[in-house]
Design a protein around this motif. Structure first.
Motif, PDB file in Angstrom:
ATOM      1  N   PRO A 193     -19.517 -21.515 -38.015  1.00  0.00           N
ATOM      2  CA  PRO A 193     -20.928 -21.399 -37.600  1.00  0.00           C
ATOM      3  C   PRO A 193     -21.811 -21.094 -38.783  1.00  0.00           C
ATOM      4  O   PRO A 193     -21.456 -20.306 -39.658  1.00  0.00           O
ATOM      5  N   GLN A 194     -22.940 -21.695 -38.758  1.00  0.00           N
ATOM      6  CA  GLN A 194     -23.897 -21.490 -39.811  1.00  0.00           C
ATOM      7  C   GLN A 194     -24.719 -20.230 -39.529  1.00  0.00           C
ATOM      8  O   GLN A 194     -24.887 -19.802 -38.392  1.00  0.00           O
TER       9      GLN A 194
ATOM     10  N   HIS B  66     -27.681 -20.800 -37.162  1.00  0.00           N
ATOM     11  CA  HIS B  66     -27.337 -20.900 -35.737  1.00  0.00           C
ATOM     12  C   HIS B  66     -27.147 -19.522 -35.125  1.00  0.00           C
ATOM     13  O   HIS B  66     -27.560 -19.252 -33.990  1.00  0.00           O
ATOM     14  N   LEU B  67     -26.472 -18.654 -35.839  1.00  0.00           N
ATOM     15  CA  LEU B  67     -26.247 -17.298 -35.328  1.00  0.00           C
ATOM     16  C   LEU B  67     -27.569 -16.570 -35.128  1.00  0.00           C
ATOM     17  O   LEU B  67     -27.770 -15.866 -34.131  1.00  0.00           O
TER      18      LEU B  67
ATOM     19  N   SER C 108     -30.497 -17.918 -34.513  1.00  0.00           N
ATOM     20  CA  SER C 108     -31.211 -18.498 -33.357  1.00  0.00           C
ATOM     21  C   SER C 108     -30.621 -17.989 -32.044  1.00  0.00           C
ATOM     22  O   SER C 108     -31.341 -17.669 -31.087  1.00  0.00           O
ATOM     23  N   GLY C 109     -29.270 -17.916 -31.989  1.00  0.00           N
ATOM     24  CA  GLY C 109     -28.627 -17.416 -30.769  1.00  0.00           C
ATOM     25  C   GLY C 109     -28.998 -15.971 -30.478  1.00  0.00           C
ATOM     26  O   GLY C 109     -29.257 -15.585 -29.331  1.00  0.00           O
TER      27      GLY C 109
END
Length: 201
Positions: free
Chosen positions: A17-18, A21-22, A24-25
């Motif tokens: 995972p980038q 992305h983390l 944003s989540g």
């Protein structure tokens, strides 16, 4: 002799995972938690307002009940009521008897004289007694019978026979005259009215 190196260093793969992305989540989860908390807070506020309104309404209802209780007076039975009730019931019974009597008179008037005349014809003895005059008035409630008889024992039998007829059931005669004439016949008069007027023709 040639040396062969079988150990080779592997490079790190870039498939995890980038960081973007983390992030944003995490932001999405945080937004959802905030929205859910706001929704729960609004529901709690609405529930508190409803509870407060219900308490106010309950207090108002209790106040009205207290006013009604303060104005309430225990009913007291009037001692004259049983006597008045008995008098009213007696009056109602008397009115009912009067209504029944008027209804019976109306039935007699509406039916005419035919039941009485039919009963006189059906109950007439075959011989020894004759009716010379029949007077019917007031719808048949007033009746006078004039007649002759050869035997004085026939008259009681005749009256008994009339009493068995439904048209004459319960009828009473207020006047009864019996005398023997110059031809040795018994002249009789039966009238529902007493006095001289019962014999008027």
């Amino acid at each position: 002799m040639q040396n062969i190196n079988l150990y080779q260093r592997e490079g790190r793969r870039g498939g995890g995972p980038q960081a973007g992305h983390l992030l944003s989540g995490c932001l999405l989860i945080a937004v959802l938690l905030v929205v859910h908390g706001a929704w729960q807070g609004w529901q709690l506020h609405a529930a508190r307002e409803a509870a407060s309104l219900a308490e106010q309404q309950a207090a108002q209802a209790q106040a009205r009940l207290d006013v009604v209780k303060a104005d309430y007076r225990e009913p007291v039975l009037d001692a004259r009521l049983p006597t008045q009730l008995a008098e009213q019931e007696a009056e109602n019974r008397e009115l009912q008897r009067l209504a029944d009597h008027l209804q019976a008179l109306d039935a007699q008037r509406s039916s005419g004289f035919s039941p009485l005349l039919q009963a006189l014809a059906d109950r007439h003895p075959p011989r020894g007694l004759w009716l010379t005059h029949i007077r019917l008035q007031a719808g048949g409630s007033e009746l006078a019978l004039h007649g002759l008889s050869q035997d004085q024992e026939l008259l009681p039998l005749y009256l008994q026979s009339l009493g068995q007829s439904s048209a004459f059931s319960g009828r009473e005669f207020a006047r009864f005259d019996l005398q023997r004439d110059e031809q040795d016949l018994l002249r009789f008069l039966l009238s529902s009215r007493a006095g001289k007027e019962g014999g008027d023709e």
